[in-house]
Write an enzyme that holds these catalytic residues in place. Structure first.
Site, PDB file in Angstrom:
ATOM      1  N   HIS A  27      31.312  28.830 -61.645  1.00 31.36           N
ATOM      2  CA  HIS A  27      30.022  28.356 -62.131  1.00 31.36           C
ATOM      3  C   HIS A  27      29.107  27.915 -61.007  1.00 31.36           C
ATOM      4  O   HIS A  27      27.977  27.489 -61.270  1.00 31.36           O
ATOM      5  CB  HIS A  27      30.243  27.186 -63.086  1.00 31.36           C
ATOM      6  N   CYS A  28      29.551  27.994 -59.747  1.00 30.78           N
ATOM      7  CA  CYS A  28      28.751  27.451 -58.640  1.00 30.78           C
ATOM      8  C   CYS A  28      28.322  28.504 -57.624  1.00 30.78           C
ATOM      9  O   CYS A  28      27.143  28.794 -57.476  1.00 30.78           O
ATOM     10  CB  CYS A  28      29.526  26.332 -57.937  1.00 30.78           C
ATOM     11  N   LEU A  29      29.283  29.065 -56.897  1.00 32.14           N
ATOM     12  CA  LEU A  29      28.929  29.859 -55.726  1.00 32.14           C
ATOM     13  C   LEU A  29      28.081  31.093 -56.017  1.00 32.14           C
ATOM     14  O   LEU A  29      27.162  31.389 -55.250  1.00 32.14           O
ATOM     15  CB  LEU A  29      30.199  30.264 -54.965  1.00 32.14           C
TER      16      LEU A  29
ATOM     17  N   ASP B 238      24.475  28.851 -57.708  1.00 27.89           N
ATOM     18  CA  ASP B 238      23.723  27.728 -57.140  1.00 27.89           C
ATOM     19  C   ASP B 238      22.820  28.109 -55.977  1.00 27.89           C
ATOM     20  O   ASP B 238      21.644  27.712 -55.945  1.00 27.89           O
ATOM     21  CB  ASP B 238      24.682  26.613 -56.701  1.00 27.89           C
TER      22      ASP B 238
END
Length: 420
Positions: free
Chosen positions: A261-263, A266
């Site tokens: 859900h991040c890299l 974001d």
């Protein structure tokens, strides 16, 4: 005196650990999620988040202080509200529709003196420019003044046994000093250390810096790995040697790509805002995205090359993938590069089977058969591919019985093993 009433909007990998921790700290918690099936499972004591084992969830339910629901009306009378909803990308553009829905939904229940905190990853300015007007419009109140508003970026690392919600420092901020103090006081009940910053924009940027740093450095080592293969250099040994330097170096490991859900998301939020506000490109981020997005294709081509050297075409080959989640020891399949690898191999005509002990069956991609890791499965595979290196898998069994192993995680050694 009644306990503080907390509403946590979103009961996924971020929201559920926060809700359960707050119950353990003595708060009355409403776990709000628009997914009715998820709410039903939580109410039955079924946890789908590795960081919250079933016994912890069951204890929270038995306390009577945790109530999962899909109804915003259950938020009435709340003291604190934390928004932990997804913020995906849609065609390269930030999709804040879930934040907007949360703001519209909780807005009518905002009351004087309460605090609303956004944890969802987003670009700087979201808390004040997007969320605040929604809350003010729906409630008829203003912030600062009538209610408190702040931002605190989530730092959940699913499956990490060392760094959990309670012992990971929590960055906190507010739209004014009174809001920041209120946000800080809330989290000090849940975590060991808070890190106050001057504004919500600083806190929003903090989260993007953390994951952009990782994305760029992973891309650097991934590209170096691709080039080292062509130069016939063992990049894994070089990395291990570089790690012995006690200063000025931080180790990153290559892999089949980035996920979660991040890299993959974001840094794009930061790049998107830079282009929108400044009319400039964030070249490091865009280059890093390109490198990491190309890794699943590189892995597929390396596997095809390995099969060709053994006189076997990838079309019709039986391939056994170890792991489909985006990181080891979790079942989180969001944007997993392993799924992309499986898709590419199937497109080349391979029969793809996978060992994935953590992921839920309905998250397994179509056309992939989930199997147990057995000697027979290993022997019958034309190639075994280590994509997600779950610790529970028997890599010695793989090396003993496989004809050919392509290892993207440096877990196997032996004459049949080819490493990324």
């Amino acid at each position: 005196m009644s306990a503080e009433k907390l509403v946590v909007i979103g009961q996924g990998y971020v929201g559920l650990p926060l809700a359960v921790r707050a119950v353990e700290a003595g708060m009355d918690v409403v776990g709000l999620d628009v997914d009715a099936d998820r709410v039903k499972r939580l109410a039955a004591g079924e946890s789908f988040v590795e960081d919250i084992p079933t016994h912890r969830l069951s204890r929270a339910l038995r306390s009577g202080r945790y109530r999962p629901t899909s109804e915003y009306a259950d938020a009435e009378g709340f003291d604190s509200c934390v928004i932990t909803v997804p913020t995906p990308l849609r065609d390269g553009t930030p999709d804040l529709s879930f934040v907007e829905q949360a703001g519209v939904g909780i807005g009518p229940y905002v009351r004087p003196g309460c605090v609303v905190i956004l944890e969802s990853t987003t670009y700087p300015g979201t808390t004040e420019e997007l969320l605040r007007p929604l809350l003010e419009s729906a409630s008829g109140l203003t912030s600062p003044g009538d209610f408190h508003l702040g931002y605190s970026p989530e730092r959940i690392d699913p499956g990490n046994p060392t760094w959990r919600l309670e012992n990971t420092p929590k960055v906190v901020s507010g739209v004014d000093e009174a809001s920041r103090r209120r946000v800080d006081a809330f989290y000090r009940r849940l975590v060991e250390r808070t890190v106050p910053v001057d504004s919500t924009r600083v806190a929003e940027l903090t989260k993007l810096i953390e994951n952009t740093f990782r994305q760029v450095n992973i891309a650097l080592i991934n590209e170096l790995t691709v080039l080292s293969h062509h130069l016939d250099i063992d990049v894994w040994q070089a990395i291990e040697a570089a790690e012995t330097k006690p200063f000025g170096f931080m180790s990153f490991r290559p892999g089949p790509g980035v996920g979660g859900h991040c890299l993959p998301i974001d840094p794009c939020y930061l790049s998107w805002q830079v282009k929108r506000r400044l009319g400039r490109q964030f070249r490091f981020i865009e280059l890093a995205n390109d490198v990491n997005h190309e890794m699943p294709e590189h892995v597929a081509q390396r596997i095809m090359g390995g099969l060709n050297r053994a006189g076997r075409a990838v079309s019709g080959a039986r391939l056994l993938l170890l792991g489909l989640a985006y990181k080891k020891n979790t079942g989180d399949m969001r944007d997993s590069p392993a799924v992309d690898v499986a898709r590419r191999l199937r497109a080349l005509g391979a029969e793809v089977r996978a060992v994935e002990p953590y992921a839920e069956p309905h998250h397994i991609p179509g056309g992939v058969t989930v199997v147990e890791l057995t000697e027979r499965e290993v022997r019958e595979a034309d190639a075994v591919v280590v994509v997600t290196d779950h610790d529970c898998l028997d890599y010695d069994l793989v090396v003993r019985h496989a004809r050919y192993v392509f290892d993207t995680r440096n877990r196997c050694r032996g004459p049949v093993v080819e490493r990324l």
